[in-house]
Design a protein around this motif. Structure first.
Motif, PDB file in Angstrom:
ATOM      1  N   ILE A 164       0.849  -1.182   0.000  1.00 37.50           N
ATOM      2  CA  ILE A 164       0.000   0.000   0.000  1.00 37.50           C
ATOM      3  C   ILE A 164       0.886   1.234   0.000  1.00 37.50           C
ATOM      4  CG2 ILE A 164      -1.742   1.283   1.302  1.00 37.50           C
ATOM      5  CD1 ILE A 164      -2.663  -1.413   2.429  1.00 37.50           C
ATOM      6  N   GLU A 165       0.604   2.150  -0.931  1.00 39.12           N
ATOM      7  CA  GLU A 165       1.419   3.363  -1.040  1.00 39.12           C
ATOM      8  C   GLU A 165       1.102   4.362   0.068  1.00 39.12           C
ATOM      9  OE1 GLU A 165       3.874   4.100  -2.919  1.00 39.12           O
ATOM     10  OE2 GLU A 165       3.845   2.352  -4.240  1.00 39.12           O
ATOM     11  N   GLU A 166      -0.177   4.601   0.330  1.00 38.65           N
ATOM     12  CA  GLU A 166      -0.566   5.603   1.321  1.00 38.65           C
ATOM     13  C   GLU A 166      -1.762   5.103   2.123  1.00 38.65           C
ATOM     14  OE1 GLU A 166      -1.350   9.384  -0.450  1.00 38.65           O
ATOM     15  OE2 GLU A 166       0.416   9.330  -1.749  1.00 38.65           O
ATOM     16  N   SER A 167      -1.865   5.610   3.346  1.00 36.63           N
ATOM     17  CA  SER A 167      -2.991   5.300   4.211  1.00 36.63           C
ATOM     18  C   SER A 167      -3.572   6.612   4.726  1.00 36.63           C
ATOM     19  CB  SER A 167      -2.548   4.417   5.387  1.00 36.63           C
ATOM     20  OG  SER A 167      -3.617   4.189   6.268  1.00 36.63           O
ATOM     21  N   GLU A 168      -4.868   6.811   4.516  1.00 38.90           N
ATOM     22  CA  GLU A 168      -5.525   8.053   4.908  1.00 38.90           C
ATOM     23  C   GLU A 168      -6.723   7.751   5.811  1.00 38.90           C
ATOM     24  OE1 GLU A 168      -6.620  10.020   1.332  1.00 38.90           O
ATOM     25  OE2 GLU A 168      -4.547  10.293   0.624  1.00 38.90           O
ATOM     26  N   ASP A 169      -7.176   8.796   6.506  1.00 45.68           N
ATOM     27  CA  ASP A 169      -8.362   8.703   7.360  1.00 45.68           C
ATOM     28  C   ASP A 169      -8.200   7.585   8.393  1.00 45.68           C
ATOM     29  OD1 ASP A 169     -10.819   9.315   8.384  1.00 45.68           O
ATOM     30  OD2 ASP A 169     -11.964   8.224   6.860  1.00 45.68           O
ATOM     31  N   SER A 170      -7.035   7.590   9.092  1.00 45.73           N
ATOM     32  CA  SER A 170      -6.730   6.606  10.148  1.00 45.73           C
ATOM     33  C   SER A 170      -6.820   5.174   9.642  1.00 45.73           C
ATOM     34  CB  SER A 170      -7.676   6.794  11.346  1.00 45.73           C
ATOM     35  OG  SER A 170      -7.556   8.080  11.890  1.00 45.73           O
ATOM     36  N   GLY A 171      -6.377   4.941   8.418  1.00 46.88           N
ATOM     37  CA  GLY A 171      -6.353   3.602   7.853  1.00 46.88           C
ATOM     38  C   GLY A 171      -7.635   3.159   7.201  1.00 46.88           C
ATOM     39  N   ARG A 172      -8.654   4.030   7.174  1.00 46.43           N
ATOM     40  CA  ARG A 172      -9.928   3.641   6.554  1.00 46.43           C
ATOM     41  C   ARG A 172      -9.862   3.704   5.035  1.00 46.43           C
ATOM     42  NH1 ARG A 172     -11.218   6.733  11.037  1.00 46.43           N
ATOM     43  NH2 ARG A 172     -12.447   5.652  12.644  1.00 46.43           N
ATOM     44  N   ARG A 173      -8.993   4.537   4.490  1.00 44.75           N
ATOM     45  CA  ARG A 173      -8.864   4.671   3.045  1.00 44.75           C
ATOM     46  C   ARG A 173      -7.428   4.367   2.648  1.00 44.75           C
ATOM     47  NH1 ARG A 173      -7.715   9.025  -0.605  1.00 44.75           N
ATOM     48  NH2 ARG A 173      -8.729   8.703  -2.646  1.00 44.75           N
ATOM     49  N   LEU A 174      -7.264   3.378   1.768  1.00 50.52           N
ATOM     50  CA  LEU A 174      -5.954   2.942   1.301  1.00 50.52           C
ATOM     51  C   LEU A 174      -5.773   3.382  -0.149  1.00 50.52           C
ATOM     52  CD1 LEU A 174      -6.156  -0.691   2.735  1.00 50.52           C
ATOM     53  CD2 LEU A 174      -5.290   1.364   3.870  1.00 50.52           C
ATOM     54  N   VAL A 175      -4.629   3.930  -0.452  1.00 55.47           N
ATOM     55  CA  VAL A 175      -4.364   4.480  -1.784  1.00 55.47           C
ATOM     56  C   VAL A 175      -3.145   3.779  -2.370  1.00 55.47           C
ATOM     57  CG1 VAL A 175      -3.823   6.564  -3.109  1.00 55.47           C
ATOM     58  CG2 VAL A 175      -5.300   6.717  -1.076  1.00 55.47           C
ATOM     59  N   GLY A 176      -3.219   3.480  -3.695  1.00 52.24           N
ATOM     60  CA  GLY A 176      -2.093   2.858  -4.375  1.00 52.24           C
ATOM     61  C   GLY A 176      -1.857   1.444  -3.912  1.00 52.24           C
ATOM     62  N   ILE A 177      -2.764   0.529  -4.284  1.00 53.53           N
ATOM     63  CA  ILE A 177      -2.727  -0.843  -3.773  1.00 53.53           C
ATOM     64  C   ILE A 177      -2.197  -1.775  -4.852  1.00 53.53           C
ATOM     65  CG2 ILE A 177      -4.120  -2.732  -2.854  1.00 53.53           C
ATOM     66  CD1 ILE A 177      -6.089  -0.614  -1.877  1.00 53.53           C
ATOM     67  N   PHE A 178      -1.282  -2.655  -4.445  1.00 57.89           N
ATOM     68  CA  PHE A 178      -0.825  -3.736  -5.317  1.00 57.89           C
ATOM     69  C   PHE A 178      -0.875  -5.028  -4.516  1.00 57.89           C
ATOM     70  CE2 PHE A 178       2.460  -6.665  -6.745  1.00 57.89           C
ATOM     71  CZ  PHE A 178       2.107  -6.815  -8.080  1.00 57.89           C
ATOM     72  N   ALA A 179      -1.499  -6.069  -5.098  1.00 61.02           N
ATOM     73  CA  ALA A 179      -1.612  -7.364  -4.442  1.00 61.02           C
ATOM     74  C   ALA A 179      -1.198  -8.457  -5.405  1.00 61.02           C
ATOM     75  CB  ALA A 179      -3.046  -7.601  -3.950  1.00 61.02           C
ATOM     76  N   ARG A 180      -0.558  -9.470  -4.858  1.00 58.18           N
ATOM     77  CA  ARG A 180      -0.159 -10.629  -5.652  1.00 58.18           C
ATOM     78  C   ARG A 180      -0.673 -11.868  -4.935  1.00 58.18           C
ATOM     79  NH1 ARG A 180       3.874 -14.486  -6.201  1.00 58.18           N
ATOM     80  NH2 ARG A 180       4.564 -14.902  -8.345  1.00 58.18           N
ATOM     81  N   VAL A 181      -1.525 -12.642  -5.622  1.00 65.25           N
ATOM     82  CA  VAL A 181      -2.173 -13.801  -5.031  1.00 65.25           C
ATOM     83  C   VAL A 181      -1.855 -15.012  -5.886  1.00 65.25           C
ATOM     84  CG1 VAL A 181      -4.352 -14.777  -4.220  1.00 65.25           C
ATOM     85  CG2 VAL A 181      -4.033 -12.298  -4.229  1.00 65.25           C
ATOM     86  N   ALA A 182      -1.425 -16.105  -5.243  1.00 63.97           N
ATOM     87  CA  ALA A 182      -1.119 -17.353  -5.955  1.00 63.97           C
ATOM     88  C   ALA A 182      -1.981 -18.463  -5.388  1.00 63.97           C
ATOM     89  CB  ALA A 182       0.361 -17.703  -5.804  1.00 63.97           C
ATOM     90  N   ASN A 183      -2.294 -19.463  -6.240  1.00 64.53           N
ATOM     91  CA  ASN A 183      -3.046 -20.621  -5.769  1.00 64.53           C
ATOM     92  C   ASN A 183      -2.169 -21.858  -5.812  1.00 64.53           C
ATOM     93  OD1 ASN A 183      -2.898 -21.376  -8.454  1.00 64.53           O
ATOM     94  ND2 ASN A 183      -5.043 -20.890  -8.910  1.00 64.53           N
ATOM     95  N   GLU A 184      -2.748 -22.994  -5.438  1.00 67.58           N
ATOM     96  CA  GLU A 184      -1.963 -24.226  -5.357  1.00 67.58           C
ATOM     97  C   GLU A 184      -1.470 -24.711  -6.716  1.00 67.58           C
ATOM     98  OE1 GLU A 184      -4.484 -26.977  -3.427  1.00 67.58           O
ATOM     99  OE2 GLU A 184      -4.402 -25.984  -1.453  1.00 67.58           O
ATOM    100  N   ARG A 185      -2.145 -24.330  -7.813  1.00 66.66           N
ATOM    101  CA  ARG A 185      -1.743 -24.777  -9.157  1.00 66.66           C
ATOM    102  C   ARG A 185      -0.708 -23.873  -9.792  1.00 66.66           C
ATOM    103  NH1 ARG A 185      -7.491 -25.242 -11.952  1.00 66.66           N
ATOM    104  NH2 ARG A 185      -7.657 -23.236 -10.858  1.00 66.66           N
ATOM    105  N   GLY A 186      -0.255 -22.854  -9.073  1.00 68.36           N
ATOM    106  CA  GLY A 186       0.771 -21.981  -9.613  1.00 68.36           C
ATOM    107  C   GLY A 186       0.241 -20.790 -10.367  1.00 68.36           C
TER     108      GLY A 186
END
Length: 414
Positions: A164-186
């Protein structure tokens, strides 16, 4: 109070106020030092700040058990030192008040504090240590609500990373999000979004929802479809479920002998079914706590022995020596407990031998002050300190004289 002799009321006031001041100062210094380290630890682990004060509260019995003997000794020492330097002690002795009589009130205070210290070291301190270890475990495991660090990759489970790039409003609003999710099959999902927020899942409390807005999902098809172009999907809103890791249960109290209260120490330490290593450790812990409490009976004698400076002297060497002796004795007891817990020496011999040596030294010092005319407990140290002080004073005067600019010689008129 009117039935209490005036001399006892006077000594009570002289002892109690310095004692409370020393106790408060010592306990505060110990807690402040620990608080700084706890703040750093909690910040690193990403836990809530309020847990710092909860952990400090669990350490109060341990630090109080150290500060009470020190406050008691210095309170009595400073009271008798004031009587000695103001010549009030000479007047009391002249009218027939012995040191034993003057120690009546200090010993009543000592007995009350011994009862408090027994409750601390045999009951409150073991429970406090266990609660502290439990909070430490929960903080490291995330049970206290570890936070997401901004600007860093955070691992959520085995197959998910979040940044997460930035956190605003005491963590209620997250800005600039990147997520990487993998499963069992790769297969891997790379998700980027302009903003998002965490939401609770009413159906499954072990899962939270990360609601993303205005983003892109890139799906890698995995090693089974090498050469296949990844699929790209744009979205205005997308809910990403995140499974919270399963929390381990903390152990039961009693992993260490320091967590046993008095009945448990007696039951485990002297039971025939207890393994020998655990029996040695338990007996060492019991004797260590007991000898630390019993030593408080000798602190009034030590305080009086070191409170009386030589005649026509205001030396405070006794204050320094008293602190060194008490701290050194505590460290010797800790070392003796360690070697007794290892089974190298019997706990009774390891811990009570230093006690009797220390007690004999204190009784001899008190006898010198109370029963030998003009006797001093640390007369040799006082004389040596006085000589060193005079020499340092002379050296300081010579140095200042050398550093002073020469006085100009006035010109002689012809």
């Amino acid at each position: 109070m009117k039935f209490i002799p005036a001399i006892d009321r006077y000594i009570f006031r002289l002892v109690v106020f310095p004692m409370l001041g020393v106790f408060a100062l010592a306990a505060t210094l110990l807690l402040l030092d620990k608080m700084l380290r706890l703040f750093q630890f909690v910040t690193t682990e990403g836990g809530p700040v309020k847990v710092v004060f909860t952990m400090l509260l669990t350490l109060v019995p341990e630090y109080a058990s150290l500060a009470i003997p020190l406050g008691l000794m210095l309170g009595i020492l400073l009271a008798f030192r004031k009587l000695a330097t103001s010549s009030e002690l000479d007047v009391m002795r002249a009218v027939g008040l012995s040191y034993n009589r003057l120690l009546r009130v200090p010993y009543l205070i000592t007995l009350a504090l011994i009862a408090v210290n027994i409750a601390l070291v045999f009951y409150l301190q073991p429970i406090g240590r266990y609660v502290y270890s439990q909070l430490d475990f929960e903080l490291k495991s995330g049970a206290l609500g570890a936070s997401i660090k901004v600007g860093e990759f955070n691992s959520l489970g085995d197959r998910m990373a979040l940044r997460i790039e930035e956190s605003e409003d005491s963590g209620r609003r997250l800005v600039g999000i990147f997520a990487r999710v993998a499963n069992e099959r790769g297969q891997v999902l790379s998700i980027s979004a302009e903003e998002g927020r965490f939401l609770a899942n009413a159906e499954n409390p072990n899962t939270i929802i990360l609601r993303l807005r205005n983003g892109v999902i890139v799906q890698d098809t995995g090693p089974d479809r090498v050469g296949t172009e990844p699929r790209v999907l744009s979205f205005a809103q997308n809910d990403l479920p995140i499974d919270l890791p399963a929390l381990e249960r903390f152990r039961e109290r009693g992993d260490s002998e320091n967590e046993y209260i008095l009945p448990e120490l007696l039951r485990i330490g002297w039971a025939d079914t207890t393994p020998q290593p655990q029996q040695d450790a338990t007996r060492a812990s019991f004797n260590f706590r007991l000898v630390e409490v019993v030593m408080m009976l000798l602190l009034p004698l030590l305080a009086v022995s070191l409170a009386i400076p030589p005649k026509r002297s205001t030396s405070a060497l006794g204050v320094f020596v008293s602190i060194v002796m008490v701290v050194a004795y505590h460290k010797i007891n800790q070392y003796a407990e360690d070697i007794a817990a290892l089974g190298m020496v019997d706990p009774v011999i390891a811990l009570w031998t230093p006690f009797f040596v220390f007690a004999a030294l204190i009784v001899w010092m008190y006898y010198r002050v109370a029963y030998v005319p003009g006797g001093q407990a640390i007369g040799a140290l006082e004389a040596a300190a006085a000589k060193i002080g005079k020499r340092l004073g002379k050296l300081s005067k010579r140095r200042r004289a050398r550093m002073m600019p020469p006085v100009p010689t006035p010109a002689v008129a012809e």
